[in-house]
Design an enzyme around this catalytic site. Sequence first.
Site, PDB file in Angstrom:
ATOM      1  N   TYR A 168       0.853  -1.186   0.000  1.00 31.05           N
ATOM      2  CA  TYR A 168       0.000   0.000   0.000  1.00 31.05           C
ATOM      3  C   TYR A 168       0.898   1.249   0.000  1.00 31.05           C
ATOM      4  O   TYR A 168       2.119   1.151   0.036  1.00 31.05           O
ATOM      5  CB  TYR A 168      -0.969  -0.055   1.173  1.00 31.05           C
ATOM      6  CG  TYR A 168      -1.972  -1.185   1.031  1.00 31.05           C
ATOM      7  CD1 TYR A 168      -2.861  -1.207  -0.039  1.00 31.05           C
ATOM      8  CD2 TYR A 168      -2.011  -2.246   1.935  1.00 31.05           C
ATOM      9  CE1 TYR A 168      -3.771  -2.245  -0.195  1.00 31.05           C
ATOM     10  CE2 TYR A 168      -2.912  -3.285   1.782  1.00 31.05           C
ATOM     11  CZ  TYR A 168      -3.791  -3.284   0.714  1.00 31.05           C
ATOM     12  OH  TYR A 168      -4.682  -4.322   0.547  1.00 31.05           O
ATOM     13  N   ARG A 312      -6.965 -14.760  10.483  1.00 29.20           N
ATOM     14  CA  ARG A 312      -7.842 -15.837  10.005  1.00 29.20           C
ATOM     15  C   ARG A 312      -8.216 -16.805  11.132  1.00 29.20           C
ATOM     16  O   ARG A 312      -9.302 -17.389  11.122  1.00 29.20           O
ATOM     17  CB  ARG A 312      -7.144 -16.577   8.864  1.00 29.20           C
ATOM     18  CG  ARG A 312      -7.028 -15.757   7.594  1.00 29.20           C
ATOM     19  CD  ARG A 312      -6.123 -16.415   6.563  1.00 29.20           C
ATOM     20  NE  ARG A 312      -4.727 -16.443   7.003  1.00 29.20           N
ATOM     21  CZ  ARG A 312      -3.743 -17.040   6.337  1.00 29.20           C
ATOM     22  NH1 ARG A 312      -4.009 -17.675   5.206  1.00 29.20           N
ATOM     23  NH2 ARG A 312      -2.510 -17.017   6.785  1.00 29.20           N
TER      24      ARG A 312
END
Length: 638
Positions: A168, A312
């Site tokens: 990013y 996760r």
Amino acid sequence: MSVLFTPVRLGPLTLKNRLVMAPMGTCLDNGGYITDDTVAYYRRRAEGGVGAITVEGCLVSADTVGPEPRICGPEYLPGLRRVVEALHGRVGEGADVTVGVQLMHPGRQVVDGPSVAPSPVPLNSASPVPHELTVPEIERIVADYARAARYAEEAGYDYLEVHGAHGYLPSNFLSPQHNHRTDAYGGTLENRARFSVEVARAIVAACDLPLVWRLNGTDAEPGGFDLESAVAVARMLEEAGVASISVSSGTWLTLQQTLAPMSVPRGHMRPLVRAVKQAVSVPVMAVGRLDDPELAENIVEWGEADMVLLGRGLIAEPDWPLLVRDGRRDELRPCIACNACVDLVGRGERARCSVNPEVGRERTWEVEPAARPRRVMVVGSGPSGLEAARLARLRGHEVSIWERDAELGGKLEVAGLAPSKREVLRFREHQARRLTALGVEIHTSAPVSAGTVAAERPDVVIVATGADPLVPPIPGIDGPIVHDAQRLLRGEIAVGPGTRLVVVGGSATGCETAELMRARGAEVTIVEMRGSIGRGIEAITRRQLVRQLKKDGVEVLTRATVVGIEPGVVHWQEADGTPHSIEADLVALAIGWRPTGSDVTTGLELGEGIEVRVLGDADSPADFVRAVNAGADAGLTV
């Protein structure tokens, strides 16, 4: 007490334990606005006992287009505030969960809208050339971060995190491979870090919230940002006022590092976080498949990091902290790192989970006792059947599950034989333990006939028998060298060094067969009609698997159609009809699947008054997520 459940400081804050929920996109928002579903999703994780939750990345610039929530204007504050209020209201063990929010600017990593970067270097050959930011534009984005920080403080958040990793915008500035500027924001490491340092200082000056910075320990790209540079930048950020460093790795080009599939070992980023921890005095957060309790404990005990991020793992098992704290580790629903959640969100779809059907529907999820307990017979023990049996039993029904093979799991058993898919067996084993603990009658090596149903006298029959292999009308396909790929995976057909094996079909089963047989020394060729192999496999896992197959010497023929099979040879042709032949000792068929539900229901000759439901692949071949969710729906409503 485990070291994971001791308090830790984050600037002026004290976290009740060292477990932090990592920020992960959900696509549960609506046009950038937080929704009731978003709030319920985070509330469920707070109930599980995590010490802190970092809400997923929110866009700081109004001209950025993306599926993420937004924090670039006052109109987004009500939703952002509702998350804080909901989580601060979840009191557990005498302390509220600490709540942060991640601030992000995607830079060039956008699907739509303006693509900007330090230099006009596209993400890949299919991506647009990004606009090279001018200095005034850089200054405006720095101001956007500061304004977003003030909004977060106004909304009641306890801390902030800047997404400075994974390619990013801040990460893109740091990369010598992609930042080719010659002004004050390019060239030397100090110059490439200038944007990150300016953002950090602007945020620290704009509000009183402690700032976490997510930093790549390495981009894992040739010529990219490396660990030595990361250590130096971590020191710069500490000097700029950052209260904690969260160490990750990878970019969109190396996502197997960022969101490691099940073939990547747990804790693969430990050397990175260890190096940063030794270089700074602020607390450091570790990430990277750390959902194994012993591994997480070791990282903190050995001083490698101060906090452990669970991403996760908390999607699969929201109660991970409480179960580990209370010594109930055998009850943990395992995250199998299949990346289904990541794949869905990457396509702009709502987050779901292969092993936890509650994900994405926490607001409406309720396991209500059945109004009238019934006798429920589940035929087949694949993902759908296991989940249907579990939830039906939780609701008070009398449940039995019937599997024709010697082990529960259906196709899970076969898929788990491939070296890169062993983790799926952990889910099979977890479900088997849960069913046994719940008192479900389990019958293996037990094919079901009309007589079985008559003897059981069920009120409901749930058919979850999966699908049978598809066998196309190719001349010679019934020959002696041709076998269903599952037989090779199970070891029913001998394959050893030097065996010339042709795998017909390059889907998941075909690739997994090629992987395992190559590991046994076979000379393997995959023949696939379409332009690429691995279709139907989650994108990150697919990229890793295909790369490994080619590295291991598996020959891949695409846009190739098998037109005939004879003893010792497979005939195929290119899309233009050009003929070819391959010498073969064995042929493995992995072409596709045919639903079996109608065959089973016809064969059982079910009598009147018996409710019948056909699920999962038995109804229509589907992926793992849809199969588990179909089983859940049946178990919740039967």
